[in-house]
Design a protein around this motif. Structure first.
Motif, PDB file in Angstrom:
ATOM      1  N   ASP A  63      46.209 -83.398 -46.518  1.00 44.80           N
ATOM      2  CA  ASP A  63      45.422 -83.323 -45.289  1.00 44.80           C
ATOM      3  C   ASP A  63      45.097 -84.747 -44.859  1.00 44.80           C
ATOM      4  O   ASP A  63      45.211 -85.692 -45.651  1.00 44.80           O
ATOM      5  CB  ASP A  63      44.171 -82.451 -45.447  1.00 44.80           C
TER       6      ASP A  63
ATOM      7  N   ALA B 119      38.561 -86.357 -38.808  1.00 47.20           N
ATOM      8  CA  ALA B 119      37.831 -86.498 -40.067  1.00 47.20           C
ATOM      9  C   ALA B 119      37.794 -85.137 -40.759  1.00 47.20           C
ATOM     10  O   ALA B 119      37.691 -84.094 -40.112  1.00 47.20           O
ATOM     11  CB  ALA B 119      36.419 -86.992 -39.807  1.00 47.20           C
ATOM     12  N   LYS B 120      37.887 -85.142 -42.086  1.00 46.90           N
ATOM     13  CA  LYS B 120      37.863 -83.890 -42.843  1.00 46.90           C
ATOM     14  C   LYS B 120      36.523 -83.192 -42.640  1.00 46.90           C
ATOM     15  O   LYS B 120      35.463 -83.800 -42.762  1.00 46.90           O
ATOM     16  CB  LYS B 120      38.093 -84.162 -44.325  1.00 46.90           C
TER      17      LYS B 120
ATOM     18  N   SER C 120      42.573 -86.476 -44.594  1.00 47.22           N
ATOM     19  CA  SER C 120      41.570 -87.250 -45.331  1.00 47.22           C
ATOM     20  C   SER C 120      42.219 -88.142 -46.392  1.00 47.22           C
ATOM     21  O   SER C 120      41.591 -89.050 -46.910  1.00 47.22           O
ATOM     22  CB  SER C 120      40.526 -86.333 -45.974  1.00 47.22           C
ATOM     23  N   ARG C 121      43.484 -87.904 -46.699  1.00 47.67           N
ATOM     24  CA  ARG C 121      44.203 -88.721 -47.677  1.00 47.67           C
ATOM     25  C   ARG C 121      44.666 -90.052 -47.076  1.00 47.67           C
ATOM     26  O   ARG C 121      45.066 -90.949 -47.801  1.00 47.67           O
ATOM     27  CB  ARG C 121      45.405 -87.948 -48.228  1.00 47.67           C
TER      28      ARG C 121
ATOM     29  N   ASP D 248      35.168 -82.294 -40.001  1.00 47.91           N
ATOM     30  CA  ASP D 248      34.490 -82.650 -38.755  1.00 47.91           C
ATOM     31  C   ASP D 248      34.754 -81.563 -37.729  1.00 47.91           C
ATOM     32  O   ASP D 248      35.882 -81.374 -37.285  1.00 47.91           O
ATOM     33  CB  ASP D 248      35.009 -83.999 -38.248  1.00 47.91           C
TER      34      ASP D 248
ATOM     35  N   ILE E 157      44.648 -95.308 -40.989  1.00 50.53           N
ATOM     36  CA  ILE E 157      43.976 -94.698 -39.834  1.00 50.53           C
ATOM     37  C   ILE E 157      43.934 -95.684 -38.681  1.00 50.53           C
ATOM     38  O   ILE E 157      44.217 -95.335 -37.532  1.00 50.53           O
ATOM     39  CB  ILE E 157      42.557 -94.219 -40.213  1.00 50.53           C
TER      40      ILE E 157
ATOM     41  N   PRO F 116      44.851 -81.113 -38.882  1.00 52.09           N
ATOM     42  CA  PRO F 116      44.054 -81.064 -40.115  1.00 52.09           C
ATOM     43  C   PRO F 116      44.670 -80.160 -41.161  1.00 52.09           C
ATOM     44  O   PRO F 116      45.522 -79.386 -40.889  1.00 52.09           O
ATOM     45  CB  PRO F 116      42.712 -80.511 -39.630  1.00 52.09           C
TER      46      PRO F 116
END
Length: 154
Positions: free
Chosen positions: A87, A108-109, A89-90, A111, A96, A154
């Motif tokens: 995902d 954002a994870k 967030s990795r 979010d 980013i 996501p």
């Protein structure tokens, strides 16, 4: 192939030079695709996490990883981990920023807010299409700066 002795750190440095085929500003390391690296007297083993299980570029990525390590004289076994779901967030903070600079947003994870526009930072955005140029991206529109943009799913 003759295998030289390289450390895990050497392997990670080589992997940092392997670009994503569809987003070449980021590497497989930037994207958080590398699950594990191990080295022994036979060579290296690299386990990667696909960003999208059906990604048509997985074979290309594995070939580029093997080639990057072969340039350093190391035979490599490359496998894809199916026990971990990738995902966004990795993605590393530097990754980013590289994506944002090319107009790709990274949600954002966890979010629940709308995805922030990579151009102006506004969250007044709408998803235009779940189907972006690749299976792992969607197309959004920013009402504030009126720019279309892509975002990692996501």
């Amino acid at each position: 192939m003759t295998t030289r002795s390289l450390s895990e750190e050497d392997i990670w440095q080589a992997l940092a030079g392997v670009p994503d085929p569809e987003l070449p500003v980021v590497s497989v390391v930037d994207l958080g695709m590398v699950k594990s690296v191990s080295v022994d007297d036979r060579g290296a083993r690299v386990e990667l996490i696909p960003t999208f299980l059906g990604c048509p570029a997985l074979g290309w990525i594995a070939d580029k990883v093997r080639a990057a390590l072969a340039e350093r004289g190391v035979a490599a076994d490359v496998a894809f981990a199916l026990d971990v779901v990738w995902d966004p967030s990795r993605i590393a903070p530097d990754g980013i920023e590289k994506l944002r600079a090319m107009g790709v947003a990274v949600p954002a994870k966890g979010d629940a807010a709308p995805v922030a526009c990579p151009y102006c930072g506004a969250r007044d955005t709408d998803i235009e299409s779940l189907f972006g140029p690749t299976p792992c991206r969607a197309v959004y529109y920013c009402r504030a700066c009126r720019q279309p943009f892509e975002a990692m799913k996501p």
